[in-house]
Write an enzyme that holds these catalytic residues in place. Structure first.
Site, mmCIF file in Angstrom:
data_model
loop_
_atom_site.group_PDB
_atom_site.id
_atom_site.type_symbol
_atom_site.label_atom_id
_atom_site.label_comp_id
_atom_site.label_asym_id
_atom_site.label_seq_id
_atom_site.Cartn_x
_atom_site.Cartn_y
_atom_site.Cartn_z
ATOM 1 N N GLU A 291 0.825 -1.215 0.000
ATOM 2 C CA GLU A 291 0.000 0.000 0.000
ATOM 3 C C GLU A 291 0.858 1.264 0.000
ATOM 4 O OE1 GLU A 291 -2.719 -0.662 3.319
ATOM 5 O OE2 GLU A 291 -4.047 -1.800 1.999
ATOM 6 N N ASP A 370 -8.222 -9.060 4.100
ATOM 7 C CA ASP A 370 -7.997 -7.915 4.986
ATOM 8 C C ASP A 370 -9.047 -7.808 6.087
ATOM 9 O OD1 ASP A 370 -6.972 -5.647 6.040
ATOM 10 O OD2 ASP A 370 -7.392 -4.337 4.354
ATOM 11 N N GLU A 398 -12.184 -2.028 12.325
ATOM 12 C CA GLU A 398 -12.264 -1.348 11.034
ATOM 13 C C GLU A 398 -13.415 -1.875 10.179
ATOM 14 O OE1 GLU A 398 -8.696 -1.597 8.703
ATOM 15 O OE2 GLU A 398 -9.577 -0.569 6.992
HETATM 16 C C1 GCU Z 1 -6.023 -2.066 5.880
HETATM 17 C C2 GCU Z 1 -6.335 -0.726 6.458
HETATM 18 C C3 GCU Z 1 -5.163 0.192 6.397
HETATM 19 C C4 GCU Z 1 -3.934 -0.477 7.000
HETATM 20 C C5 GCU Z 1 -3.691 -1.802 6.336
HETATM 21 C C6 GCU Z 1 -2.563 -2.590 6.973
HETATM 22 O O1 GCU Z 1 -5.855 -1.966 4.488
HETATM 23 O O2 GCU Z 1 -7.431 -0.171 5.795
HETATM 24 O O3 GCU Z 1 -5.484 1.376 7.089
HETATM 25 O O4 GCU Z 1 -2.830 0.334 6.863
HETATM 26 O O5 GCU Z 1 -4.851 -2.585 6.443
HETATM 27 O O6 GCU Z 1 -2.853 -3.569 7.654
HETATM 28 O O7 GCU Z 1 -1.407 -2.259 6.780
#
Ligand code: GCU
Length: 681
Positions: A291, A370, A398
């Site tokens: 990400e 996730d 979340e």
């Molecule tokens: C999810 C979440 C993110 C977080 C990511 C992770 O995608 O939405 O906010 O950073 O998990 O576990 O790194």
């Protein structure tokens, strides 16, 4: 070492959670001997002393009895008589303890000070029962070595994610607006709560490491040391999330290439300074090539190269690196049906099995995608026998209602930990990580109730307890939590409060599952903040495609025969069970298969009718939970009761929104009416 009263003036207005002073009544009114040396023995003594000051008992470090309670280290000489009688034949380990009761004396014996602290909290959990009758010696040892919470806390307020990424309980208890909080009383109280449920490690900053947070490793290390000082008396070690690009970002080097000699030297030097400052530092947590976070791919290296670089720097100090397996392509093309996010962690990491240093712990999310309310267990867990693994759970809600919905997660975690990747005769996930690590993303903030929703405290408590003993029954853990949190301060009828809490919480995860995305399909949440329904929200985005609904059917074909081949990442029997339309468990059907709306589930219902039925039922169950809670006004502290009631109003609203959007969406796609003729907007 004297520990200030945690619920002192600086914490006025903060809920005591599962350690109200009244939970120590049984200990505080008795005569106790605390025998042994070491920092944590001081903590044990101070805990008992504080209870005695309140309830009139007495605590001594030496001196002849009689005593009601003896808390002793096995190494002490001469061991007090009552303790000598129950001395175990074999060692119970650094954190284990023996508890017994003979001839009117309750004894806790431990090899190490941390064990004594955990033994004390066992006595707290038992309350008066600890001092009744006889108790044969019971040995308790944690199933996992590290029971760890990751805080996704930012030092600076992030423009999109705020102070705590995916935090639903206010600001960070560690940081505020770019700086550490000066007053760490709240952190101390947190440490105490965590020790009472068995947590022994915390990572204090977000896995997405932004500019200010990267400096925690260097010129702001003192801030981390201050937190470590406060956690230490409760047996909790500090870990730090670091950026893989640190050599560039804070070290001024031109590269972060893991095979570059200067980069290696940089990590060695920096890590040495960390240990000079924090001798019991736990290690690094790394989110790399994930990400948008930097990682070894930028240099044409793999994740074993990356993780081993940091592990090498930590090894002389017994430090570990938690290297996250959450690596996937978040820039995929929704038109490309061959890219399957579920496959990614296995595809990246399974080939690297055996290449990681032994102080690398590969941290794997419990499911392949996730933290959805329902996912199969990640196939990575069965694929890396030569790698140390940690399973990562999301305590912060979340995707499970964001601490506005009641969603007691222990039943889900218990299923994950009890899952047997090699089939009924094989080891369970809990065995795979046995002696290793269970990690949870913390749900705590500076909210007066710690967790936003007061009932979300139970998730934090249950995380610690399941990490210690993964085979505990979630309802029994809930009872422990109720006994500590509510029973000592109950306004009257404890059993009625207990019934209410069980009625509202026991099945709340399944209720949440019923009114949200159906049959394991996942997501369908509003992109960005992830709260509330948005069936097509992610369907055409680069982050992944999750349901493929059309007029004929729904679900993701992950079979080997016709789909992405993900089922082949499991060992038998699951590779066959998930591949087969007839064998696949209903609750995961749409995770593995694309089926027509008329497909008949193992339950006998069609997929479309199941969607309608569960959504009507789930929303009804939330209304019923609210009714039970309203009926219980008067049994709970009025402000806690009012907060939960307001949140249940929101949960009812949101569950109805989910019901209506999901039902309307599938009615419009399929044209199939509800068999019971209920109104679908
Ligand atoms: C999810 C979440 C993110 C977080 C990511 C992770 O995608 O939405 O906010 O950073 O998990 O576990 O790194």
């Amino acid at each position: 070492m004297t520990i200030p009263e945690p619920a002192g003036p600086d914490l006025a207005g903060v809920h005591a959670a599962w350690l109200p002073p009244e939970a120590f009544r049984a200990i505080g009114s008795r005569h106790t001997l605390v025998f042994g040396e070491g920092g944590l023995v001081g903590t044990v003594h101070d805990e008992v002393a504080r209870a005695c000051a309140r309830y009139g008992g007495r605590v001594r470090r030496a001196e002849a009895g009689p005593y009601d309670l003896v808390l002793a280290l096995t190494a002490g000489e001469p061991l007090p008589e009552a303790a000598a009688e129950v001395r175990p034949a074999e060692a119970v380990g650094d954190e284990g303890y023996v508890i017994a009761r003979r001839d009117g004396v309750t004894v806790v014996l431990a090899d190490g000070p941390a064990g004594l602290l955990y033994g004390l909290f066992h006595v707290v959990r038992l309350g008066e029962r600890a001092f009744a009758g006889e108790r044969r010696a019971e040995h308790h040892r944690p199933a996992t070595r590290r029971r760890m919470l990751d805080h996704w806390d930012n030092v600076d307020v992030h423009p999109v994610m705020g102070q705590v990424e995916r935090g639903y309980a206010g600001g960070s208890i560690f940081w505020r607006d770019g700086a550490p909080r000066g007053d760490l009383a709240r952190v101390r109280a947190y440490a105490r709560l965590l020790a009472a449920c068995g947590v022994n490690a915390i990572s204090v900053n977000n896995v997405n490491v932004h500019a200010t947070e990267a400096r925690l490793l260097t010129d702001r290390l003192g801030d981390v040391a201050a937190i470590a000082d406060v956690l230490r008396p409760y047996g909790i070690r500090v870990h730090l999330s670091v950026s893989f690009a640190s050599p560039v970002a804070v070290g001024g080097l031109p590269t972060a290439d893991p095979l570059d000699e200067d980069v290696r030297k940089w990590w060695t030097g920096v890590t040495g300074r960390v240990y000079e400052t924090i001798p019991d530092f736990g290690g690094y947590v790394v989110k790399a090539d994930s990400e948008g976070q930097p990682g070894p791919f930028a240099y044409g290296r793999d994740h074993a190269d990356g993780a081993n670089l940091l592990a090498e720097a930590l090894a002389p100090y017994d430090g570990v690196v938690h290297w996250r397996a959450f690596v996937y392509n978040h820039r995929q093309d929704w038109r490309d049906r061959s890219t399957d996010r579920a496959r990614a962690a296995y595809d990246h990491f399974a080939p690297l099995d055996g290449r990681f240093r032994d102080n690398v712990i590969l941290q794997v999310k419990h499911g392949p995608i996730d933290f959805q309310p329902r996912e199969p267990v990640s196939p990575v867990i069965a694929a890396m026998p030569a790698t140390r693994l940690a399973v990562e759970l999301q305590v912060t809600q979340e995707y499970t209602g964001q601490q506005r919905h009641v969603c007691y997660l222990a039943p889900m975690w218990r299923e994950v930990l009890g899952f047997r990747p090699w089939g009924p005769g094989g080891a369970a996930v809990a065995d795979v990580i046995g002696g290793g690590d269970l990690v949870g993303v913390s749900n705590v903030g500076d909210d007066p109730y710690w967790t936003g929703h007061p009932l979300a405290q139970a998730n934090l408590y249950a995380f610690g307890r399941l990490a210690w003993e993964p085979r505990l029954d979630p309802a029994a853990v809930l009872d422990e939590w109720i006994d500590l949190t509510f029973a000592p301060v109950a306004n009257g009828d404890v059993e009625r409060s207990r019934h209410t809490l069980h009625a509202v919480m026991d099945d709340s995860w399944r209720t949440y599952e019923r009114y949200t995305a159906p049959l394991g399909v996942g997501f369908m949440v509003r992109p960005g903040h992830h709260y509330g329904p948005d069936v097509d929200g992610y369907e055409y985005t680069p982050w992944g495609t999750y349901h493929f609904a059309d007029r004929d059917g729904v679900g993701v074909d992950r079979t080997r025969a016709t789909g992405t081949g993900f089922t082949g990442q499991y060992p038998p029997p699951w590779s066959e069970v998930y591949e087969s339309l007839a064998g696949c468990p209903d609750e995961l059907l749409l995770f593995f298969h694309h089926v027509p709306y008329g497909h008949v589930l193992r339950s006998g219902s069609t997929v479309i009718q199941h969607i309608y039925d569960t959504h009507f039922a789930g929303a009804e169950q939330v209304i019923e939970a609210r009714r039970r809670w309203e009926e219980a006004a008067g049994l709970f502290d009025p402000s806690l009761h009012a907060r939960v009631k307001d949140l249940l109003d929101e949960q009812v609203r949101c569950a109805q929104e989910w019901r209506d959007q999901v039902n309307a969406y599938f009615f419009r796609k399929s044209g199939v009416p509800d068999a019971h003729g209920r109104r679908i907007p």
